[in-house]
Design a protein around this motif. Sequence first.
Motif, short mmCIF file in Angstrom:
data_model
loop_
_atom_site.label_atom_id
_atom_site.label_comp_id
_atom_site.label_asym_id
_atom_site.label_seq_id
_atom_site.Cartn_x
_atom_site.Cartn_y
_atom_site.Cartn_z
N ASP A 48 -4.81 -13.35 -6.07
CA ASP A 48 -4.44 -12.06 -6.66
C ASP A 48 -4.42 -12.14 -8.18
O ASP A 48 -4.79 -11.19 -8.87
CB ASP A 48 -3.06 -11.63 -6.16
CG ASP A 48 -3.02 -11.46 -4.66
OD1 ASP A 48 -3.81 -10.66 -4.15
OD2 ASP A 48 -2.22 -12.13 -3.99
N ARG A 146 1.26 -5.74 -9.20
CA ARG A 146 1.27 -4.30 -8.87
C ARG A 146 -0.12 -3.71 -9.03
O ARG A 146 -0.57 -2.90 -8.20
CB ARG A 146 2.26 -3.55 -9.77
CG ARG A 146 3.70 -3.66 -9.36
CD ARG A 146 4.54 -2.53 -9.95
NE ARG A 146 4.46 -2.49 -11.41
CZ ARG A 146 5.29 -3.14 -12.22
NH1 ARG A 146 6.26 -3.90 -11.72
NH2 ARG A 146 5.17 -3.03 -13.53
N LYS A 149 -2.19 -4.83 -6.10
CA LYS A 149 -1.76 -4.13 -4.88
C LYS A 149 -2.32 -2.70 -4.85
O LYS A 149 -2.82 -2.24 -3.82
CB LYS A 149 -0.24 -4.09 -4.81
CG LYS A 149 0.29 -3.38 -3.57
CD LYS A 149 1.82 -3.32 -3.58
CE LYS A 149 2.33 -2.55 -2.37
NZ LYS A 149 3.80 -2.42 -2.38
N ASN A 150 -2.23 -2.01 -5.99
CA ASN A 150 -2.75 -0.64 -6.05
C ASN A 150 -4.26 -0.62 -5.81
O ASN A 150 -4.78 0.27 -5.13
CB ASN A 150 -2.44 -0.02 -7.42
CG ASN A 150 -0.97 0.27 -7.60
OD1 ASN A 150 -0.23 0.40 -6.62
ND2 ASN A 150 -0.52 0.35 -8.84
N HIS A 151 -4.95 -1.60 -6.37
CA HIS A 151 -6.40 -1.68 -6.17
C HIS A 151 -6.74 -1.89 -4.69
O HIS A 151 -7.63 -1.23 -4.15
CB HIS A 151 -6.99 -2.82 -7.00
CG HIS A 151 -8.45 -3.05 -6.77
ND1 HIS A 151 -9.43 -2.35 -7.42
CD2 HIS A 151 -9.09 -3.90 -5.91
CE1 HIS A 151 -10.62 -2.75 -6.99
NE2 HIS A 151 -10.44 -3.69 -6.08
N ARG A 152 -6.03 -2.81 -4.05
CA ARG A 152 -6.31 -3.09 -2.65
C ARG A 152 -6.00 -1.89 -1.76
O ARG A 152 -6.73 -1.61 -0.81
CB ARG A 152 -5.50 -4.31 -2.20
CG ARG A 152 -6.07 -5.61 -2.75
CD ARG A 152 -5.37 -6.82 -2.21
NE ARG A 152 -6.14 -8.02 -2.45
CZ ARG A 152 -5.71 -9.23 -2.22
NH1 ARG A 152 -4.48 -9.42 -1.75
NH2 ARG A 152 -6.47 -10.29 -2.45
N GLU A 153 -4.92 -1.18 -2.07
CA GLU A 153 -4.61 0.02 -1.28
C GLU A 153 -5.68 1.08 -1.47
O GLU A 153 -6.05 1.78 -0.53
CB GLU A 153 -3.23 0.55 -1.69
CG GLU A 153 -2.08 -0.33 -1.20
CD GLU A 153 -0.72 0.18 -1.65
OE1 GLU A 153 -0.69 1.11 -2.50
OE2 GLU A 153 0.29 -0.37 -1.18
N LEU A 154 -6.17 1.20 -2.70
CA LEU A 154 -7.26 2.15 -2.97
C LEU A 154 -8.51 1.76 -2.20
O LEU A 154 -9.20 2.61 -1.62
CB LEU A 154 -7.54 2.20 -4.47
CG LEU A 154 -8.67 3.15 -4.92
CD1 LEU A 154 -8.35 4.59 -4.54
CD2 LEU A 154 -8.89 3.03 -6.42
N ARG A 156 -8.64 0.03 0.59
CA ARG A 156 -8.42 0.32 2.02
C ARG A 156 -8.62 1.80 2.31
O ARG A 156 -9.21 2.18 3.32
CB ARG A 156 -7.02 -0.14 2.43
CG ARG A 156 -6.93 -1.62 2.76
CD ARG A 156 -5.65 -1.93 3.50
NE ARG A 156 -4.49 -1.78 2.66
CZ ARG A 156 -3.96 -2.74 1.92
NH1 ARG A 156 -4.49 -3.94 1.92
NH2 ARG A 156 -2.90 -2.52 1.17
N THR A 157 -8.10 2.64 1.41
CA THR A 157 -8.26 4.09 1.58
C THR A 157 -9.73 4.46 1.53
O THR A 157 -10.22 5.26 2.35
CB THR A 157 -7.50 4.84 0.48
OG1 THR A 157 -6.12 4.51 0.55
CG2 THR A 157 -7.66 6.35 0.64
#
Length: 338
Positions: A48, A146, A149-154, A156-157
């Motif tokens: 990460d 952070r 994490k935001n990049h990975r959630e994006l 996934r979306t």
Amino acid sequence: MDASILLIGGDDFLSTLLDRVHNLLNCAVEVASNPGEAVPLIQAQQPDLIILEENQLGSLKLCCEIKEQAKLAWIYCILIETPAQVLDEPWLDYIWDLESKTIALEGGADAYLRLPLERTDGKPLSPEILAKQDQLLRSQILVGLRTVKNHRELMRTNDILSAIALSDPLTELNNRRALDWELPRQIQNARTRSEVLSLVMLDVDYFKRINDLYGHPVGDRALQLVSSRLRHNLRFRDTLFRYGGEEFVIILSNTDQKEALLVARRLCRLIGEQPFDIDSGLELNITISAGTATLDAKDDARGSSLLKRADRNLLRAKSSGRNRVVGSIDALQDMDSE
């Protein structure tokens, strides 16, 4: 904390930072003694966050190389300078800090920290100063985590949205948009590897009659059952798409004209030989017609001409009585007889 950190630097840097990071955060921490040693770790493990020693040769270049690779660019890179002492004049120290930070950020690092190890007079830093450094280090690491994490959630979306966009909601098959993306890719692969490639385009016979007699819910259920039977009777390397309405397309990789005909005829038999149990009170006998086509040197890279030939052969199958397959070989024989 579920995160991974890679420290890159010399022995003194690693011994100092490793203890500090472990004390600040509960993360998995790997180490590498130089950027060259770190490259295979980064490629394989994709941490990460990376913390690099600023004055080690190749550190900033590694940050730049990471940011230039799309699959790694999300990794957060912190460049840390650990001078033995602060400069004699505070204003010179401030200017040095600004210049170093500018070079680091422009060169590819996401953050730059300057953490002196001792005072100008050579004495150790006070516990208060060390505590402030640790606070800054911890905060910068948390900012990086952070961001990741935001990049990975994006991502996934985006993956979910892409899956929705490429999937047919009724049959859960790949849709026409997915075919438009996948067919050119498979054509390129086939030509690069000097392999054959074929298509099957098939159509449910008299499907409009099913909708007219029993209603659209029954027609939808019939399409679901036909899709399921097709999907479960394909080879591993075959890819099934709902092309639109009651039409389907199958990409047959590494399959020549004769094999494509055999596959299509087998599917025709499997659909027609057993009725479909729509519900407890209704069984439908359903048949399909199919046309096949095989990639040749004159076909365009997107597969438009290949699809057109398969569609033309499908129309021949329907006009000659339905519940049958017409392939490129059959079509050539028909043209010769005409």
